[in-house]
Each structure stands twice: as structure tokens, then as C-alpha cells.
Motif scaffolding. Sequence first.
Motif, short mmCIF file in Angstrom:
data_model
loop_
_atom_site.label_atom_id
_atom_site.label_comp_id
_atom_site.label_asym_id
_atom_site.label_seq_id
_atom_site.Cartn_x
_atom_site.Cartn_y
_atom_site.Cartn_z
N SER B 26 19.10 75.93 40.74
CA SER B 26 19.67 77.08 41.44
C SER B 26 19.86 78.22 40.45
N TYR B 27 20.01 79.43 40.98
CA TYR B 27 20.39 80.56 40.13
C TYR B 27 21.14 81.56 40.97
N LEU B 40 23.31 83.02 36.45
CA LEU B 40 23.71 81.68 36.01
C LEU B 40 22.70 80.70 36.59
N HIS B 42 21.19 76.83 37.00
CA HIS B 42 21.34 75.39 36.87
C HIS B 42 19.93 74.79 36.81
N SER B 47 23.38 74.08 32.37
CA SER B 47 23.63 75.46 32.81
C SER B 47 23.23 76.44 31.71
N PHE B 104 24.94 78.42 28.20
CA PHE B 104 26.12 78.78 29.00
C PHE B 104 27.36 78.23 28.31
N LEU B 105 28.37 79.06 28.17
CA LEU B 105 29.63 78.61 27.57
C LEU B 105 30.68 78.46 28.65
N GLU B 106 31.28 77.29 28.74
CA GLU B 106 32.40 77.12 29.65
C GLU B 106 33.61 77.90 29.10
#
Lengths: 327, 327
Positions: B26-27, B40, B42, B47, B104-106
Motif C-alpha cells: 500500500s501507499y 508512506l 508498506h 515501511s 521509515f522512522l517510528e
Amino acid sequence: MAVYTDVAADELADFLSQYDLGELLSYKGIAEGVENSNFLLHTTKGSFILTLYEKRVAKNDLPFFLALMTHLAEHGVNCPLPVKGRDGEALRELSGRPAAIITFLEGVWPRKPNAAHCAGVGEGLARMHLAGANFAIRRANALSVAGWRPLFDAAASRADEVQPGLRAFLAAELDYLASGVWPTNLPEGVIHADLFNDNVFFLGDKLSGIIDFTFACNDMLAYDVAICLNAWCFEPDHSFNVTKARAFLNAYGRVRKLSEAEEAALPLLARGAAIRFLLTRLVDWLNVPPGALVRPKDPLEYVRKLRFHQSVSSVRDYGLMPSGLVA
Amino acid sequence: MAVYTDVAADELADFLSQYDLGELLSYKGIAEGVENSNFLLHTTKGSFILTLYEKRVAKNDLPFFLALMTHLAEHGVNCPLPVKGRDGEALRELSGRPAAIITFLEGVWPRKPNAAHCAGVGEGLARMHLAGANFAIRRANALSVAGWRPLFDAAASRADEVQPGLRAFLAAELDYLASGVWPTNLPEGVIHADLFNDNVFFLGDKLSGIIDFTFACNDMLAYDVAICLNAWCFEPDHSFNVTKARAFLNAYGRVRKLSEAEEAALPLLARGAAIRFLLTRLVDWLNVPPGALVRPKDPLEYVRKLRFHQSVSSVRDYGLMPSGLVA
């Protein structure tokens, strides 16, 4: 694309503490949906969508939408499942807005749908119609025939600014559709009523999700079919693609067969669907608020589509062999 | 908040096939960042963030930004790591725009930063300054003293529309800062130059990510400190919070000690930082394009901040005991 209401991290953490969703890892406002504010959440339990319902969505309708998604998901439809908090409630409040968390569905919406996508939508729509059959709550369609006249009245005086002659064109079509021709005896049920391509996710050619039930209501099932003909079966140049329409209608029919009466009504229902989107787009076009974060969609696209449906004489023009002839 | 350029699913799948990132799941376009379009993603590997660089970012600068993030990430800074394709390249093209994928950073950016967040930023900024010390590529700061006058010239004739007297206030400040007082002999290195709260992620009170290096450049390290004083240490009512400033400066100093000369220059650097953001916001405020998707930020916030810094006589006013007195 929009996030109308931002949410502070500590507020969101408090909100999440009412659920069994683990710890918040991140959240991003997502640039999809024009009615509400949506955030993609990552928690230690997975990915979720948080929706803050903005004022354009009537608060009284939210229990309907959430219960419907729950019903459909539990009956095998690939749609988001509302997540209940520890108190059993899916609907609560955040940042002064009604808010709910739903499961995240992987998949991408097709920017350029092909016939396989249209077939997937046909099958998915029919399955949704069957799954919705025993859903108990009812919601009237505020955007059917009776709802079009007030939209026209709101836009009529300035319609010709958008295209000369538009006012008269709309008035004539509305008069016709209100003259007693609109069908009343077709099978009814829960319809999505807004199944455009950005509301359907695919993984490859396989439908993986139907989202955004904020226009869902009770109405003729064939009207939902007619909306999809408008939404999926025209090319970017507004020409009608009969191959896509045939793929869509055949796939729908394999799951839920359209009756002869439904087929016969399809051109008229498609005209109604076209004028419905034409009118809401026209009102939005003429009423862009200062500082708007959303670009309004072009209403004239639906003038072209409406003219096409006006020229249709039978479902043959939509690529379908009429049932009466097949039998 | 913006997605200026949408990407079709098949285009993106083609693009991803140049990487070793698995299958696209997904995006979503994300409503953060005002300069570029960000998605973003996936994939089956995790991610990621996909950025399409819009025209406001000079294409020639992109190798600097990507190499800098790679350098900093490899030297222990919590920043995104650009992902290289199978050809070893991190920068390529998508939908007619330069494009790159980064990890991607949480973490969540603090909407209402507290003193602990300010301390985290101080420590993180100092670590970034140390890690950048041996970075080889150079990029001049286009938004330092020499860059302010052209911004003023672009906005001066209409400045008083925003606030009566603003033009004269800005002219006097610019004259002062250009009169030879601006420091020239302070330690230099790579600065972030835009470390506002939406560019710093936290998990709890712990800094988990520094993002958005599109203003990074070579300049005095203490100028970056001065930018953060403006960005982190004022309250929503524009009053200066000396507790936050002290937490920020002390945390910075524990990792990289400011020299006496840097401390002494801080009030002046903070004036410069304030007028830099005041001017860019003013130009944006006066030049909102029709159909803009981004609401411009209020320039007057920085008039208040600038006035505060004009009133400062030493770093004592920022909560710091001057080094000379401690020794």
C-alpha cells in the motif's frame, strides 16, 4: 486530500489507552478523503486508520456507518472493521470530533483502472449487496431524486459561469427525472453510493478492500451499479469504455443477477447518478472556501457523462446482452 | 500538508522493481512537509517513505541531502537512511520528479513540546553536529545574511499590509545585522537549519528521529542552536520559556560544549534566525498561489520572537550561565 484537525501526540496516546491496541509508534495524517481527517497509525499491534469526522458528516449517521462496516466485514466483505475499545464502543471523541479507529487494509487504489479492476469492482459490489441484505439499520439516501432539486437551486444562478447553457441543461434533466420516470419498484438494500476508484483497493488484480462508507444508505441496488458505470467505465477523455462496462456488469451478474427490470432501468439510473455527482461537484466548485485545502473536482466531466447516458437506448450500449434476449 | 504529485500504482510498482524492497502492499500520500510530496509505503519488507522532490527544491542539491542522511545515519544519528536500488543509486525519477526512498522512522513529533523534548532536541542536535564534522560535501546557506535582503526586497512594498510599520522594523533590523556585527569566526559544520518540532520524532521522551534535511547546509553550528531556540523555546502565546531553553542548551552543551564566543553570539544569531523565518513566511504569506494546498504560516509570530531577542543582553536571558563565569 486533507487533514482538517490535527491531533496532539499525548491526546492520541490517551485516546489509544481506551483500546487494546498496544503502544503508539507513529501516526501520519493521510492525504486522502475529502470529508474527514484520516491518520494512519502504527502501534505495537499493527496498522490502523483513525478517522476524525468533520462537520460535513452528520454525527447521527456515524453509528450506521460503523455498524454497517462491522456487519459487512463479519459477512466476508473486504472492508475495514471498526475497532472497539475495552468498553465495547467503536465511536468516541477526540480533539472535539467524533472519532473511530478501523483496521488498515493493504492494497492500492487504481489510478488508471483496467477491465480487470472493473470486473473486480463488479464482483465486490455484488458481494457487498448480498452481504448487506440482512443489515437491520436503515438510512435514507439524501442524494437521490428529492435531494437534487435543492442542490440545483443552490447553484442555478451561477451555473452558466461554469459553462454557458448549463443551467437550462440541468433544469431540463431534473424536470425529466422528476416527471415520474424514476424507478420505484426495483430491489433495494444497502448501497455504497460512492464507490469511486479511490475507494477500492487492489493487490495485483485482486480486490483487497472497499472503503469509505460515509455515503452508504438504503436505495435501489441497481443505482449503485449505475454509479459505478459512471465512476469506472469512462476514460480520462470522458469517452465511454464498453469493454470495461461489460467486464463490470458481467462480474456483478455472476454474483447477483440483475433482473430484467433493473437492466431496463439502468440507463435512467445512470442519468440520475450522473446528475447527482454533477450537482454536488457544481455546488462545491462554486463554493470553494478561502484557504481551502481541497481542490474541487470538475463538474463538467459529468455533463459529458450525462450526455452519454441520455443517448443510451438499452443496456446493450453498456455492453450487456439484455436478459430478456438471452433467455 | 500536501501531496503535489500523485503516483499511479503501476508506475510505483515499476519504480519499486529497481529496489530489493519486496512487493508493494500500500501507499498513502502523507499530509506533512510543505516542500515535497511524501508517501508512506508498506511493502513486504516493511515501511518506507517515498519523496518526490518538487520544483522548490533545487535538483542539484539532492545528492547533498541524500549523502548527508546516509553519512549521519551511518554515524549513529537517528535519521532516515536513503535506500539504494540494485544499481547502487538512491536518487532516481518518478512521475517526472526526482525521487528517493528512505527508511521509515517510528515516533511522533510533539505538538506541544515540553522541557524533556527540548533536552532531547539539544542532545540530538549536538550529536548531529559532531557526526557531521567529517562530511565531505559542502552546501552554502542560501538563507543567511546575504539571502535576507532579496527576501525583504520581494516583500517590502506590501509588508505594512500585514502589520503597519513592519517594513521599517524589518529594514532597521536588516541594516543592523548587515552592519558588520554578524559573527564570522565561529565553529562551522553541517547544520540542519530547519529543526522545528514537526521534524523531530519521539517515542515517549526519547528522541527517535530527525527528519527533513532539505534546508541542511554548511554554516555556524551555533546558528542551528539559535534556530532551535526560536523553534522550541517559545510558548503558543509567543512568550519565551526559559526552562525549556535551559533544558535545550544544557543538553546540547553536555554533548558539544559551546565556546565563549558562541555563547556571546547567541542573542545575535537568534535575531538572525528570527528574521530569516520572518522573511520567508512573509514572502509566502504575500504570495499564496490560487488553489494553494498549504496554508501559509503566520509571519507575525516571528516579529514577537525577534523583539524578544532584541531585548536579550546575554545568554543568561536564555537560561544559561555564561561559560566565562562558570570557569
